[in-house]
Design a protein around this motif. Structure first.
Motif, PDB file in Angstrom:
ATOM      1  N   ARG A 234      24.172 -45.953  23.917  1.00 34.45           N
ATOM      2  CA  ARG A 234      24.885 -45.540  25.299  1.00 34.45           C
ATOM      3  C   ARG A 234      26.308 -44.573  24.733  1.00 34.45           C
ATOM      4  NH1 ARG A 234      23.997 -46.276  30.523  1.00 34.45           N
ATOM      5  NH2 ARG A 234      22.414 -47.775  29.899  1.00 34.45           N
ATOM      6  N   SER A 463      29.471 -45.756  35.492  1.00 35.57           N
ATOM      7  CA  SER A 463      28.478 -46.870  35.116  1.00 35.57           C
ATOM      8  C   SER A 463      28.394 -47.294  33.872  1.00 35.57           C
ATOM      9  CB  SER A 463      27.200 -46.891  35.946  1.00 35.57           C
ATOM     10  OG  SER A 463      26.387 -45.612  35.266  1.00 35.57           O
ATOM     11  N   ILE A 467      29.234 -50.637  31.747  1.00 35.21           N
ATOM     12  CA  ILE A 467      28.309 -51.314  30.787  1.00 35.21           C
ATOM     13  C   ILE A 467      28.889 -51.388  29.423  1.00 35.21           C
ATOM     14  CG2 ILE A 467      26.251 -51.177  29.637  1.00 35.21           C
ATOM     15  CD1 ILE A 467      25.205 -49.987  32.237  1.00 35.21           C
ATOM     16  N   TYR A 504      17.136 -65.150  29.422  1.00 31.75           N
ATOM     17  CA  TYR A 504      16.404 -64.082  30.144  1.00 31.75           C
ATOM     18  C   TYR A 504      17.509 -63.109  30.592  1.00 31.75           C
ATOM     19  CZ  TYR A 504      13.486 -62.857  34.068  1.00 31.75           C
ATOM     20  OH  TYR A 504      12.806 -62.074  34.982  1.00 31.75           O
ATOM     21  N   PHE A 507      17.802 -60.488  27.802  1.00 34.21           N
ATOM     22  CA  PHE A 507      16.633 -59.628  28.126  1.00 34.21           C
ATOM     23  C   PHE A 507      16.626 -58.626  29.373  1.00 34.21           C
ATOM     24  CE2 PHE A 507      12.273 -59.312  30.002  1.00 34.21           C
ATOM     25  CZ  PHE A 507      11.750 -58.547  29.036  1.00 34.21           C
ATOM     26  N   LEU A 508      17.153 -59.173  30.390  1.00 33.24           N
ATOM     27  CA  LEU A 508      17.290 -58.173  31.326  1.00 33.24           C
ATOM     28  C   LEU A 508      18.328 -57.114  31.230  1.00 33.24           C
ATOM     29  CD1 LEU A 508      16.793 -60.456  34.800  1.00 33.24           C
ATOM     30  CD2 LEU A 508      14.823 -58.891  33.532  1.00 33.24           C
ATOM     31  N   LEU A 511      16.755 -54.661  29.121  1.00 36.28           N
ATOM     32  CA  LEU A 511      15.508 -54.078  29.830  1.00 36.28           C
ATOM     33  C   LEU A 511      16.170 -52.896  30.725  1.00 36.28           C
ATOM     34  CD1 LEU A 511      12.471 -54.046  30.099  1.00 36.28           C
ATOM     35  CD2 LEU A 511      13.021 -55.407  32.118  1.00 36.28           C
ATOM     36  N   ILE A 512      17.241 -53.332  31.446  1.00 32.52           N
ATOM     37  CA  ILE A 512      17.806 -52.380  32.483  1.00 32.52           C
ATOM     38  C   ILE A 512      18.854 -51.430  32.045  1.00 32.52           C
ATOM     39  CG2 ILE A 512      18.890 -52.444  34.792  1.00 32.52           C
ATOM     40  CD1 ILE A 512      17.465 -55.063  35.218  1.00 32.52           C
ATOM     41  N   PHE A 513      19.860 -52.110  31.139  1.00 26.74           N
ATOM     42  CA  PHE A 513      20.841 -51.272  30.757  1.00 26.74           C
ATOM     43  C   PHE A 513      20.526 -50.472  29.490  1.00 26.74           C
ATOM     44  CE2 PHE A 513      23.299 -54.643  33.362  1.00 26.74           C
ATOM     45  CZ  PHE A 513      23.108 -53.988  34.432  1.00 26.74           C
ATOM     46  N   GLY A 514      19.546 -50.944  28.757  1.00 26.61           N
ATOM     47  CA  GLY A 514      19.089 -49.966  27.498  1.00 26.61           C
ATOM     48  C   GLY A 514      19.090 -48.773  27.853  1.00 26.61           C
ATOM     49  N   TYR A 516      16.758 -46.255  26.709  1.00 21.15           N
ATOM     50  CA  TYR A 516      15.379 -45.756  26.204  1.00 21.15           C
ATOM     51  C   TYR A 516      14.667 -45.263  27.150  1.00 21.15           C
ATOM     52  CZ  TYR A 516      13.889 -49.872  28.803  1.00 21.15           C
ATOM     53  OH  TYR A 516      13.710 -50.830  29.922  1.00 21.15           O
ATOM     54  N   GLY A 517      13.481 -44.507  26.966  1.00 24.25           N
ATOM     55  CA  GLY A 517      12.611 -44.111  27.844  1.00 24.25           C
ATOM     56  C   GLY A 517      13.185 -42.548  28.035  1.00 24.25           C
TER      57      GLY A 517
ATOM     58  N   LEU B  22      12.485 -57.210  40.284  1.00 22.99           N
ATOM     59  CA  LEU B  22      13.270 -55.999  39.691  1.00 22.99           C
ATOM     60  C   LEU B  22      12.735 -54.580  39.629  1.00 22.99           C
ATOM     61  CD1 LEU B  22      15.372 -57.208  36.798  1.00 22.99           C
ATOM     62  CD2 LEU B  22      16.386 -56.097  38.800  1.00 22.99           C
ATOM     63  N   ASP B 153       4.741 -46.902  30.152  1.00 22.61           N
ATOM     64  CA  ASP B 153       5.787 -46.611  31.257  1.00 22.61           C
ATOM     65  C   ASP B 153       5.170 -46.814  32.748  1.00 22.61           C
ATOM     66  OD1 ASP B 153       7.547 -46.625  29.268  1.00 22.61           O
ATOM     67  OD2 ASP B 153       7.930 -44.563  29.451  1.00 22.61           O
ATOM     68  N   LEU B 159      10.164 -49.925  32.886  1.00 16.90           N
ATOM     69  CA  LEU B 159      10.535 -49.290  31.617  1.00 16.90           C
ATOM     70  C   LEU B 159      10.893 -47.695  31.928  1.00 16.90           C
ATOM     71  CD1 LEU B 159       7.743 -50.694  29.165  1.00 16.90           C
ATOM     72  CD2 LEU B 159      10.095 -51.354  29.380  1.00 16.90           C
ATOM     73  N   HIS B 162      14.318 -48.186  34.891  1.00 18.22           N
ATOM     74  CA  HIS B 162      15.513 -48.978  34.499  1.00 18.22           C
ATOM     75  C   HIS B 162      16.727 -48.299  34.666  1.00 18.22           C
ATOM     76  CE1 HIS B 162      16.281 -47.636  30.409  1.00 18.22           C
ATOM     77  NE2 HIS B 162      15.328 -47.060  30.484  1.00 18.22           N
ATOM     78  N   PHE B 165      19.391 -47.947  37.857  1.00 21.52           N
ATOM     79  CA  PHE B 165      20.296 -49.044  38.374  1.00 21.52           C
ATOM     80  C   PHE B 165      21.471 -48.692  39.228  1.00 21.52           C
ATOM     81  CE2 PHE B 165      21.652 -48.245  34.146  1.00 21.52           C
ATOM     82  CZ  PHE B 165      23.092 -48.287  34.242  1.00 21.52           C
ATOM     83  N   ASP B 166      22.147 -47.349  38.605  1.00 22.30           N
ATOM     84  CA  ASP B 166      23.215 -47.026  39.156  1.00 22.30           C
ATOM     85  C   ASP B 166      22.901 -45.923  40.416  1.00 22.30           C
ATOM     86  OD1 ASP B 166      22.092 -44.925  37.756  1.00 22.30           O
ATOM     87  OD2 ASP B 166      23.775 -44.369  36.664  1.00 22.30           O
TER      88      ASP B 166
END
Lengths: 530, 343
Positions: A234, A463, A467, A504, A507-508, A511-514, A516-517, B22, B153, B159, B162, B165-166
């Motif tokens: 990030r 944001s 984070i 958990y 993990f979340l 998953l959410i703030f990572g 990636y992708g 989620l 994905d 994936l 995600h 979120f913002d």
């Protein structure tokens, strides 16, 4: 295969399941195969390099070990017939022969590393010199293959070779087992640099699936993912933005970039090591720790005892001590004491050995003057700090603040800032530019530059900063708790629902703030390039 | 041991439910600006006994009104349309549709033949995210993915989404479990008018031949329809832009002839349809507006009922009831949009 990729997770899941299913006798063979598959996926050509190192080290260590064993038997037999001097001479002759064998293997493998990693750096420097003397001739750069993790596995193998030569460990008889030691996939790409005696026992022994071991390993992996994906990656766009546009980002921005990079590097490297150690742990294998909360160090020497520990100890054991006590150095020491007095004389070998260590550390980090100057910079700071020791002692004898919290905090902040300054050599294009930007940090500093909107121009949204702030608090909190023992062990003592909520939630968070992708550039681990 | 197993099972269930929730929250709802992403999923709520299923891109879902086909000819039809729907996506939608029902006719808009390779993740998502998990969906994803995309994905969209979120807003909460209908049996209604002016000139192409992949999936469509005894009709909607080249038209005519298919290029029948591009388009000729779509539907409905021998089902009590409700919603929306336009 990046540790944080989905492919790696699938690979790891398959490895873990199969590892505990296959007969225990062949678990190590399975791991070796997994390591080679891991390496093969990166590039089939890389396998040739790692196999060459493995085979050459195997052959030479076996020869050295056989010589040692034969010599010991022979020596025992003739020992009584010899006087003290004769014994010493015979031992010395044998040691020389073993030394020669060790050196051949050492130079061969360091030669591979040097050619792969430093050819173009050397050509660049030769071309620079040719230009400086007015020659129009230029050497063409070569398209070299740089096998993944070559610095790590070469150093690990050379450590083993030297240990066999020194007799601190016995040469492994099984080529396959040695190959596994060299190519153990979790630590192949960015360490830690393990010692044979430390790793071999748990690496080759039979393992039974154990719930606690596997879950502890997975928890460590998850923590590594958190550091890498939520914090390091990030921060990356902001670091690239600041360091990539030096005309735009000066003054206070340089300070921000420096601190951001310090945090990014910490999260990136320690995150990668967490994943490596956690991966090994899921397989029941114990790998040496590489970090001990380095940013809590009160001075630079302590910092280097807590950062990249396995590399530091490698350089100490295999470069610093051998140089310090080698015959030429003893002569230099003697000469210095005689001509410059005790004060300088006793420092010369330490200075020279330390310089060699830090020069080598710089070179090991990369084929660039930035790293070499960074290494020398560390040497200078450590030596100055060492010379200031008497002053510090005097100061603390007069003013009793040594144990005060605020003074400790000051020391920690000072060390972090100092190390961050040195790390600036990683960030900028070349050495002159790094010095220039370091200067700009002071000459062009204007705190008003750092408005909220200015921070948003760095490629990060509000944001992202929230984070990062949360992530940093978590990092610091975990580090503080860690001082009193394993955080995972403490969590494991809690009731099941509490444990579930903690893991958990982590993990979340990943998953959410990572980062990636699609939409994020998945970033290679910084230390993979070494 | 038993206690631990129960604990692990409960943990997994709670974790899975949390993740599912989620994922639902983070996925785009396509309920405000870009509603095209919500179209594909609407099909699953339908009573599945259609006579005609239209499969294709915006040239179908903005140009054909199933409501008119029902009102005027008693044809029960549905449009499985989505933005820039690529031919392999259309094929797998056909395959999937046949798992639910067996229509008498599939209508495919041939503009998609111009694409021979994956195009854009955003458009892929609008077609594929709405599909229920099935072998057809997986195959469609594999055929559609651009280099940056991953199958995983699509299987676990969290994936991909995600990072939303913002961006989460009221819409994400309001439409978490239930979405509004954005189409009328797949038809996306627009009543506004923007006359067709200054249509860009067609750029000459280096190669006018449709690609191998496009033909491969067209062949598969033909095979699939033959195997399931469904008639396949090829159409080219009367959109003025993107340009439909004569060379393309020739290839499609020949293909239809070779495979004994009906092919209608409505660009050649605009006068017969009665289209007036000064009034019947809402975006300068790219797509028809409601008046244009209704004219085309009347025209094409006549062809379908006469040439494909489709029965008039307006006497089917159950269907009649369903359509009465749909037509009311259709008229309400029409009136709402006209009223809004007049403001």
């Amino acid at each position: 295969m990046l540790f944080t990729s989905f492919e790696f997770l699938v690979f790891l899941a398959v490895v873990i399941v199969c590892y505990y299913i296959v007969p225990k006798k062949i678990q190590w063979i399975f791991l070796l195969a997994a390591g080679y598959v891991f390496y093969f996926i990166a590039s089939p050509v890389y396998l040739i390099y790692i196999m060459t190192t493995t085979v050459s080290v195997y052959i030479f260590t076996r020869i050295i070990q056989t010589r040692k064993d034969t010599f010991d038997i022979h020596f025992k037999k003739i020992k009584k017939q010899l006087d003290r001097q004769q014994r010493k001479d015979i031992k010395s002759q044998e040691k020389k022969k073993e030394f020669r064998l060790m050196m051949i293997c050492l130079l061969f493998n360091l030669g591979i590393l040097a050619v792969c990693k430093y050819t173009n750096f050397a050509i660049g420097n030769i071309n620079f010199l040719l230009g400086a003397v007015g020659s129009s001739k230029r050497l063409l750069t070569v398209n070299m293959i740089l096998p993944m993790g070559i610095s790590f596995y070469t150093f690990q193998s050379m450590g083993y070779l030297i240990d066999v030569y020194r007799g601190t460990c016995s040469a492994e008889k099984n080529l396959g087992k040695l190959a596994l030691f060299v190519s153990f996939f979790p630590q192949l790409v960015q360490g830690p640099i393990s010692r044979f005696n430390d790793l071999s026992k748990s690496l080759f022994e039979k393992h039974t699936a154990d719930y606690n071991t596997i879950t502890f390993g997975m928890q460590r992996i998850l923590w590594g993912f958190f550091k890498k994906l939520v914090i390091a990656d990030r921060l990356l766009p902001a670091v690239l933005e600041i360091c990539g546009d030096t005309s735009k980002y000066q003054g206070a921005y340089v300070l921000v970039g420096m601190l951001f990079y310090a945090l990014e590097l910490y999260a990136d490297f320690t995150g990668g090591i967490d994943i490596a150690i956690g991966t090994a742990q899921t397989l029941g294998i114990h790998v040496t720790e590489n970090f001990r909360r380095p940013y809590f160090s009160k001075n630079i020497k302590e910092y280097w005892n807590r950062w990249h520990i396995t590399m530091g100890s490698w350089f100490t054991d295999y470069i610093f001590y051998p140089i310090s006590i080698c015959k030429p150095m003893l002569k230099v020491s003697k000469f210095s004491r005689k001509h410059f007095g005790e004060f300088i004389g006793k420092r010369v070998p330490i200075y020279l050995s330390s310089f060699a260590v830090w020069f080598a550390t710089g070179v090991w980090h990369g084929a660039s003057w930035n790293f070499i100057v960074w290494g020398i910079g560390n040497f200078v700071v450590i030596m100055i700090s060492q010379e200031c020791e008497p002053f510090y002692r005097w100061f603390h004898s007069k003013i009793n603040i040594k144990d005060k919290f605020l003074f400790k905090l000051f020391q920690i902040v000072r060390t972090v800032l100092l190390m961050s300054c040195l790390r600036m050599f990683d960030c900028y294009r070349d050495v002159p530019l790094t010095f220039k930007m370091f200067g700009k940090m002071f000459t062009g500093f204007d705190i008003s530059q750092l408005s909220v909107s200015a921070f948003q121009l760095l490629g990060l949204a509000i944001s992202d900063y929230i984070i990062l702030f949360g992530g940093m608090i978590l990092l610091v909190a975990v580090s503080i708790i860690q001082r009193k023992g394993s955080v995972r062990a403490k969590i494991a003592e809690r009731k099941a629902p509490v444990r579930f909520i903690i893991w958990y939630a982590l993990f979340l968070t990943v998953l959410i703030f990572g980062t990636y992708g699609i939409g994020y550039d998945s970033s290679q681990f910084i230390y993979n390039q070494f | 041991m038993r206690k631990r197993l129960i604990g692990i099972t409960v943990s997994f269930i709670v974790a899975a439910v949390g993740l599912w929730f989620l994922q639902k929250l983070l996925m785009p709802k396509y309920m405000d600006d870009i509603v095209e992403g919500a179209m594909i999923a609407e099909y699953y709520d339908e009573e599945k006994n259609h006579d005609v299923i239209f499969i294709g891109d915006c040239e179908l879902y903005e140009n054909i009104s199933p409501a008119v086909l029902w009102k005027e000819y008693g044809i029960n039809s549905y449009i499985r349309g989505s933005a820039q729907q690529l031919i392999w996506q259309s094929y797998y939608l056909m395959e999937e549709t046949l798992q639910y029902e067996k229509p008498k006719v599939f209508v495919f808009n041939v503009l998609a033949m111009k694409y021979n390779s994956p195009q854009s993740e955003a458009y892929n998502r609008m077609t594929l995210d709405g599909m229920k998990m099935s072998a057809a969906k997986i195959k469609s994803v594999q055929a559609s993915m651009t280099e940056e995309e991953d199958l995983i994905d699509y299987i676990f969209p969290i994936l991909r989404y995600h990072s939303r979120f913002d961006e989460l807003g009221k819409i994400d909460i309001n439409y978490l479990f239930k979405k509004d209908k954005v189409t009328f049996n797949g038809y996306y209604m627009r009543v506004d008018v923007k006359p067709a002016q200054n249509i860009p000139e067609a750029k000459p192409l280096g190669d006018y031949n449709f690609g191998d992949t496009a033909y491969f999936y067209l062949d598969k469509m033909v095979e699939l329809c033959e195997k399931n005894n469904v008639e396949l009709i090829l159409v080219k909607a009367p959109s003025l832009y993107p340009h439909w080249y004569d060379e393309w038209d020739k290839q499609m005519s020949e293909y239809a002839l070779d495979h004994n298919l009906k092919y209608y290029n409505f660009l050649n029948s605009t006068d017969d349809i009665g289209l007036d591009f000064a009034k019947d388009t809402y975006d300068s000729g790219l797509h028809l507006n409601l008046t244009g779509a209704e004219k085309l539907s009347t025209y094409f409905g006549n062809i379908l009922s006469t040439e494909c021998d489709l029965p008039d089902r307006r006497n089917d009590k159950k269907l009649k009831e369903i359509w009465e409700e749909k037509l009311k919603a259709y008229d309400d929306e029409k009136n709402r949009q006209y009223a809004e336009n007049e403001k």
